[in-house]
Each structure stands twice: as C-alpha cells, then as structure tokens.
Design an enzyme around this catalytic site. Structure first.
Site, PDB file in Angstrom:
ATOM      1  N   ASP A  96      -1.533 -13.412 -17.746  1.00  0.00           N
ATOM      2  CA  ASP A  96      -2.289 -12.168 -17.845  1.00  0.00           C
ATOM      3  C   ASP A  96      -1.436 -10.917 -17.752  1.00  0.00           C
ATOM      4  OD1 ASP A  96      -1.513 -12.339 -15.224  1.00  0.00           O
ATOM      5  OD2 ASP A  96      -3.449 -13.067 -14.507  1.00  0.00           O
ATOM      6  N   GLU A 118      -3.101 -21.148 -19.143  1.00  0.00           N
ATOM      7  CA  GLU A 118      -3.718 -20.585 -17.929  1.00  0.00           C
ATOM      8  C   GLU A 118      -4.872 -19.639 -18.307  1.00  0.00           C
ATOM      9  OE1 GLU A 118      -2.077 -17.694 -14.847  1.00  0.00           O
ATOM     10  OE2 GLU A 118      -1.421 -19.579 -13.993  1.00  0.00           O
ATOM     11  N   GLU A 132      -4.428  -7.180 -14.740  1.00  0.00           N
ATOM     12  CA  GLU A 132      -4.416  -8.588 -15.164  1.00  0.00           C
ATOM     13  C   GLU A 132      -5.796  -9.110 -15.557  1.00  0.00           C
ATOM     14  OE1 GLU A 132      -2.899  -7.390 -12.463  1.00  0.00           O
ATOM     15  OE2 GLU A 132      -0.765  -7.781 -12.785  1.00  0.00           O
ATOM     16  N   HIS A 201       3.501  -7.700  -4.518  1.00  0.00           N
ATOM     17  CA  HIS A 201       3.838  -6.776  -5.611  1.00  0.00           C
ATOM     18  C   HIS A 201       2.631  -6.173  -6.324  1.00  0.00           C
ATOM     19  CE1 HIS A 201       2.715  -9.440  -8.931  1.00  0.00           C
ATOM     20  NE2 HIS A 201       3.128 -10.415  -8.184  1.00  0.00           N
ATOM     21  N   ARG A 203      -0.252  -4.238  -8.159  1.00  0.00           N
ATOM     22  CA  ARG A 203      -0.456  -2.814  -8.417  1.00  0.00           C
ATOM     23  C   ARG A 203      -1.591  -2.213  -7.610  1.00  0.00           C
ATOM     24  NH1 ARG A 203       1.946  -0.892 -13.663  1.00  0.00           N
ATOM     25  NH2 ARG A 203       3.438  -2.569 -13.859  1.00  0.00           N
ATOM     26  N   HIS A 234      10.424  -7.995  -4.200  1.00  0.00           N
ATOM     27  CA  HIS A 234      10.284  -7.774  -5.651  1.00  0.00           C
ATOM     28  C   HIS A 234      11.120  -6.563  -6.060  1.00  0.00           C
ATOM     29  CE1 HIS A 234       8.208  -6.876  -9.463  1.00  0.00           C
ATOM     30  NE2 HIS A 234       7.574  -8.033  -9.378  1.00  0.00           N
TER      31      HIS A 234
HETATM   32  C1  UD1 Z   1       4.381  -7.750 -13.629  1.00  0.00           C
HETATM   33  C2  UD1 Z   1       2.988  -8.111 -14.158  1.00  0.00           C
HETATM   34  C3  UD1 Z   1       2.191  -8.845 -13.089  1.00  0.00           C
HETATM   35  C4  UD1 Z   1       2.952 -10.041 -12.550  1.00  0.00           C
HETATM   36  C5  UD1 Z   1       4.324  -9.577 -12.065  1.00  0.00           C
HETATM   37  C6  UD1 Z   1       5.151 -10.761 -11.623  1.00  0.00           C
HETATM   38  C7  UD1 Z   1       1.939  -6.562 -15.754  1.00  0.00           C
HETATM   39  C8  UD1 Z   1       1.124  -5.358 -15.930  1.00  0.00           C
HETATM   40  N1  UD1 Z   1       2.269  -6.895 -14.496  1.00  0.00           N
HETATM   41  O1  UD1 Z   1       4.213  -6.801 -12.592  1.00  0.00           O
HETATM   42  O2  UD1 Z   1       0.969  -9.311 -13.659  1.00  0.00           O
HETATM   43  O3  UD1 Z   1       2.226 -10.602 -11.486  1.00  0.00           O
HETATM   44  O4  UD1 Z   1       5.018  -8.926 -13.157  1.00  0.00           O
HETATM   45  O5  UD1 Z   1       6.216 -10.368 -10.811  1.00  0.00           O
HETATM   46  O6  UD1 Z   1       2.278  -7.212 -16.705  1.00  0.00           O
HETATM   47  N2  UD1 Z   1      11.945  -4.497 -12.190  1.00  0.00           N
HETATM   48  C9  UD1 Z   1      13.319  -4.625 -12.214  1.00  0.00           C
HETATM   49  N3  UD1 Z   1      13.856  -5.840 -12.556  1.00  0.00           N
HETATM   50  C10 UD1 Z   1      13.090  -6.929 -12.844  1.00  0.00           C
HETATM   51  C11 UD1 Z   1      11.687  -6.795 -12.798  1.00  0.00           C
HETATM   52  C12 UD1 Z   1      11.130  -5.576 -12.474  1.00  0.00           C
HETATM   53  O7  UD1 Z   1      14.056  -3.686 -11.954  1.00  0.00           O
HETATM   54  O8  UD1 Z   1      13.638  -7.989 -13.119  1.00  0.00           O
HETATM   55  C13 UD1 Z   1      11.359  -3.168 -11.873  1.00  0.00           C
HETATM   56  C14 UD1 Z   1      11.505  -2.166 -13.015  1.00  0.00           C
HETATM   57  O9  UD1 Z   1      11.709  -0.880 -12.470  1.00  0.00           O
HETATM   58  C15 UD1 Z   1      10.136  -2.230 -13.686  1.00  0.00           C
HETATM   59  C16 UD1 Z   1       9.221  -2.444 -12.492  1.00  0.00           C
HETATM   60  O10 UD1 Z   1       9.950  -3.320 -11.638  1.00  0.00           O
HETATM   61  O11 UD1 Z   1       9.823  -1.053 -14.420  1.00  0.00           O
HETATM   62  C17 UD1 Z   1       7.843  -2.972 -12.790  1.00  0.00           C
HETATM   63  O12 UD1 Z   1       7.872  -4.146 -13.592  1.00  0.00           O
HETATM   64  P1  UD1 Z   1       6.524  -4.561 -14.412  1.00  0.00           P
HETATM   65  O13 UD1 Z   1       6.797  -5.816 -15.161  1.00  0.00           O
HETATM   66  O14 UD1 Z   1       6.032  -3.407 -15.192  1.00  0.00           O
HETATM   67  O15 UD1 Z   1       5.464  -4.783 -13.280  1.00  0.00           O
HETATM   68  P2  UD1 Z   1       5.376  -5.850 -12.110  1.00  0.00           P
HETATM   69  O16 UD1 Z   1       4.822  -5.129 -10.935  1.00  0.00           O
HETATM   70  O17 UD1 Z   1       6.651  -6.577 -11.993  1.00  0.00           O
HETATM   71  N1  UDP Z   2       9.400 -16.795  -6.994  1.00  0.00           N
HETATM   72  C1  UDP Z   2      10.779 -16.950  -7.182  1.00  0.00           C
HETATM   73  N2  UDP Z   2      11.622 -16.180  -6.421  1.00  0.00           N
HETATM   74  C2  UDP Z   2      11.182 -15.284  -5.503  1.00  0.00           C
HETATM   75  C3  UDP Z   2       9.773 -15.116  -5.349  1.00  0.00           C
HETATM   76  C4  UDP Z   2       8.916 -15.886  -6.122  1.00  0.00           C
HETATM   77  O1  UDP Z   2      11.212 -17.769  -7.993  1.00  0.00           O
HETATM   78  O2  UDP Z   2      12.015 -14.628  -4.844  1.00  0.00           O
HETATM   79  C5  UDP Z   2       8.476 -17.599  -7.837  1.00  0.00           C
HETATM   80  C6  UDP Z   2       7.342 -18.320  -7.130  1.00  0.00           C
HETATM   81  O3  UDP Z   2       7.714 -19.627  -6.761  1.00  0.00           O
HETATM   82  C7  UDP Z   2       6.236 -18.315  -8.173  1.00  0.00           C
HETATM   83  C8  UDP Z   2       6.490 -17.052  -8.968  1.00  0.00           C
HETATM   84  O4  UDP Z   2       7.828 -16.655  -8.684  1.00  0.00           O
HETATM   85  O5  UDP Z   2       6.365 -19.407  -9.053  1.00  0.00           O
HETATM   86  C9  UDP Z   2       5.506 -15.976  -8.591  1.00  0.00           C
HETATM   87  O6  UDP Z   2       5.910 -14.770  -9.147  1.00  0.00           O
HETATM   88  P1  UDP Z   2       5.228 -13.381  -8.770  1.00  0.00           P
HETATM   89  O7  UDP Z   2       4.681 -13.461  -7.396  1.00  0.00           O
HETATM   90  O8  UDP Z   2       6.247 -12.322  -9.077  1.00  0.00           O
HETATM   91  O9  UDP Z   2       4.082 -13.247  -9.858  1.00  0.00           O
HETATM   92  P2  UDP Z   2       2.551 -13.732  -9.917  1.00  0.00           P
HETATM   93  O10 UDP Z   2       2.515 -15.203  -9.766  1.00  0.00           O
HETATM   94  O11 UDP Z   2       1.809 -12.998  -8.835  1.00  0.00           O
HETATM   95  O12 UDP Z   2       2.103 -13.268 -11.262  1.00  0.00           O
END
Ligand code: UD1
Ligand code: UDP
Length: 365
Positions: A96, A118, A132, A201, A203, A234
């Site tokens: 999602d 999923e 999501e 993490h 939103r 995160h």
């Molecule tokens: C996203 C997904 C969320 C998912 C989560 C998993 C959307 C809207 N949100 O949220 O559904 O649960 O990923 O973790 O799709 N960043 C880094 N390096 C990384 C990843 C993120 O620096 O490897 C930072 C960046 O500044 C980026 C910010 O995190 O702009 C937000 O990342 P984003 O993918 O937009 O949102 P998440 O909160 O990670």
């Molecule tokens: N995970 C990981 N390293 C971490 C934290 C989480 O590999 O430091 C894995 C965890 O086992 C799970 C997935 O990341 O499979 C969950 O990711 P996240 O919580 O970012 O996203 P969500 O599942 O909420 O979309």
C-alpha cells in the site's frame, strides 16, 4: 516469452516480494524483471543486498523529506517511460505504499494487467493508516489479480465488489521471507537481559503521537533499569528528530541505525516483547512467539489480535506504559501473549502467487 515486471520501492515491499521474485525466476515460461523506484534508498538497498536481488530498472527517485505529490509524480513519469519501452505483460505490486499505488495506476494507463500482493487489508478509515488505506483501496479497483493473505482480507475485497475469480488466498509472503531468514540464522541464542524492541514511522503519528510514544519509552526505561530498550530508528528525518532528541543519552535505551533484514530478525527473536507501529512486524512476531504491542489506534491486521499475540495500545503515553509494565511485571499475562501462531501464512505464499501468475499469463498468450 511473457514478461512480468515486479515493481517496488521501500523496505517492506522488498522483503515481501523477495520470495516471490525467487519463485518467479524459477519458471521457465516467464521472463521476470525487477524494477525499483528507489522510494527508499539505503533501506531498500540493504534488503536487496540481503536477498541478492539486482534491479533491471532503478528510478532512484528518493529525495530527502519527499512529499507524496513529488514522489508520486517522479514514479509515474519514470514508470510510464519504462512501461512504454519494455512492455511487460503483467505488473506486480505489493502492499500500500506510494510506489505500489502509482505503479498500479501507471500500468492501468498502459492497459497492462496488475497483480496485487497483500490485497484486501483494511481499517475502513481512510486516515489511518494514511495514505496507505487509500492506496490499497485504489489498487483493488485496478488489479486483475488480487492475492489476499487471509480469508479476512478476501472477505473485505468481496464486500467491496471485487470479482471473486480475481481473488486468491495465499498467505502473506512476509512469513515466507521470515522462514528463509530463520533457516539462515540457526538456533536462537540465550539472552541474559530482557530486551524490548521498538520501531515506529507512521505518518499519522508524526508530531504529537511520536512525542507521547517517546515519553512512554523514557518513563519505561527509568522504571525498568534492568531491561534494555533497543530501537533501530527509521531514516525519515521527521521520525529521527523527536526520537534522538528525547531518547538519546538514556542509559538503557540503545538507538541504532536500521538493521539489515537478517540482523533484524535475529534481534526480534531475542527480544522479550516488541513495541511497534509497523505492518510487517505485526505479521512476523506471531510466528516467533514474541508479543507485539501495536502503537496505533487501528490495525488492518486483526488476525494477530484475534490469535491473542498482539495488543493495540494507541499512542497515548499512559496506556503504553501501563500495558508494557503489566507484561514486564506479570509472567502469567506475558505467557498468554507469547504464543506461537501463524495467522498470516504457512511460508508457501510466494509459490502460490507465482503459479497463479503463470496460469494467468498462459491463458492470455
Ligand atoms: C514509506 C511508506 C509506508 C511504509 C514505509 C516503510 C508511503 C506513503 N509510505 O513511508 O507505507 O510503511 O515506507 O518503511 O509510501 N529516507 C531515507 N532513506 C531511506 C528511506 C527513507 O533517507 O532509505 C528518508 C528520506 O528523507 C525520505 C523520508 O525518509 O524522504 C520518507 O520516506 P517515504 O518513503 O516517503 O516515507 P516512509 O515514512 O518511509
Ligand atoms: N526491518 C528491518 N530492519 C529494521 C527494521 C525493520 O529489516 O531495522 C524489517 C521488518 O522485519 C519488517 C519490515 O522491515 O519485515 C517492516 O518495515 P517497516 O516497519 O519500515 O514498514 P511497514 O511494514 O510498516 O510497512
């Protein structure tokens, strides 16, 4: 030969699609391509390394503090370009995220069928989790194949009028990935200290929610100095700011960078309990017999609550402190939650999904 493009962008999508990619590439009648948007960069690359997947297409779209609109626009334009060039017969998305929704939408614009892994998770509240819930509802409108992890998620789709013949109950591929990790990791080491593992993490918790979660963790760390609170943080700056400002320097709180998947599974297995708002972790922890406290008001994964392995705590400080204290103080309350259950799958979801995709494509060609 039929070509399938498996498209993802974030850490959880990579983890849950890795077993599917593995299963798809074993099918001789299919050409499987992995396309990543790079919605996440470092956290995605960690998982790609773990599962030894190298992408055929990488849009590298991530920007610091990206907005949903900018991210969506970059994914849409990039994916549209590659769909025109490479013309796959099927596009697969998972979950999602923005990547998943935009990939489904772009495929629809190109009249390419979409397979959704999923499918059918719902809270029925468009603002929780946000965005999501909206993303997965919109993907369901567009998908030609819906892989529902459980009967509950299948029923959600049926209630929305999704055609029954497009729905396949497969289990969640998170369990497949977890089983692969457990095989690699071997026996669980014995721990001398109780550990509480934390991740967060979402939103909808930014701001007030994170402030009260962090306050709860500080109170708990002071109340239980013999317990270690371990928190891989995160990479989102909006999350890191309150977490580091409030929790850094407390003696028994250990903040760390995101772990690779195998390290993280190893940490989960050796934890006493898990405090999280993550979706994937709600699916993994029951298979490990580790209680999960879900720091959200609603969950699209009620199966863990019904199986008695997860509890919804919300984000209010007092409630989190009280639920965690109860489990740390009362072994009988702890034992009730610490049961091994697999409400989300049996580790065979990926093979079922690959099989249905092959049948779908053979029927078309
Ligand atoms: C996203 C997904 C969320 C998912 C989560 C998993 C959307 C809207 N949100 O949220 O559904 O649960 O990923 O973790 O799709 N960043 C880094 N390096 C990384 C990843 C993120 O620096 O490897 C930072 C960046 O500044 C980026 C910010 O995190 O702009 C937000 O990342 P984003 O993918 O937009 O949102 P998440 O909160 O990670
Ligand atoms: N995970 C990981 N390293 C971490 C934290 C989480 O590999 O430091 C894995 C965890 O086992 C799970 C997935 O990341 O499979 C969950 O990711 P996240 O919580 O970012 O996203 P969500 O599942 O909420 O979309």
């Amino acid at each position: 030969m039929n070509r399938i493009a498996v498209i993802f962008g974030t850490r959880p999508e990579a983890i849950k699609l890795a077993p599917v990619v593995r299963s798809l590439i074993q099918r001789a009648t299919l050409e499987t391509e992995v396309w990543v948007t790079g919605q996440h960069r470092q956290m995605l690359d960690q998982i790609m390394n773990d599962f030894e997947i190298s992408p055929d297409v990488d849009l590298d779209v991530m920007a610091p503090n990206q907005t949903l609109a900018d991210l969506s626009a970059r994914c849409l334009m990039g994916l549209s370009h590659h769909l025109s060039l490479r013309k796959p017969q099927l596009v697969m998305v998972q979950g999602d995220t923005t990547t998943a929704f935009i990939a489904a939408l772009t495929a629809y614009y190109h009249q390419i069928p979409v397979a959704h892994v999923e499918a059918g998770l719902r809270t029925s509240d468009l603002l929780a989790p946000w965005p999501e819930e909206g993303n997965r509802c919109m993907i369901a409108r567009l998908a030609n194949l819906n892989f529902a992890p459980t009967n509950w998620s299948r029923d959600n789709l049926l209630r929305e009028g999704v055609a029954p013949q497009t729905i396949h109950v497969t289990g969640n591929t998170a369990v497949d990935a977890l089983f692969l990790a457990m095989k690699k990791l071997g026996p669980v080491p014995v721990e001398d200290k109780r550990k509480v593992l934390i991740t967060g993490h979402r939103r909808e918790s930014w701001g007030e929610g994170f402030a009260s979660i962090c306050e709860a963790i500080v109170l708990l760390a002071r109340k239980y100095p013999e317990v270690e609170f371990v928190y891989p943080v995160h990479l989102n700056p909006v999350v890191r700011k309150p977490v580091f400002e409030t929790l850094q320097g407390v003696q028994n709180i250990k903040l760390m960078e995101p772990l690779n998947y195998f390290e993280f599974v190893s940490l989960m297995r050796s934890s006493h309990l898990i405090l999280t708002d993550s979706g994937g972790i709600q699916e993994e922890a029951p298979s490990l017999g580790i209680p999960v406290l879900v720091m959200r008001d609603e969950t699209e994964r009620p199966e863990g609550i019904e199986a008695g392995t997860s509890v919804l705590t919300g984000t209010a400080t007092a409630r989190i402190v009280s639920v965690v204290s109860n489990l740390l103080d009362r072994p009988s309350a702890y034992r009730q939650l610490a049961q091994c259950a697999n409400p989300y799958g049996d580790g065979q979801a990926a093979n079922r999904i690959a099989e249905v995709c092959c049948r779908f494509l053979n029927g078309m060609s």
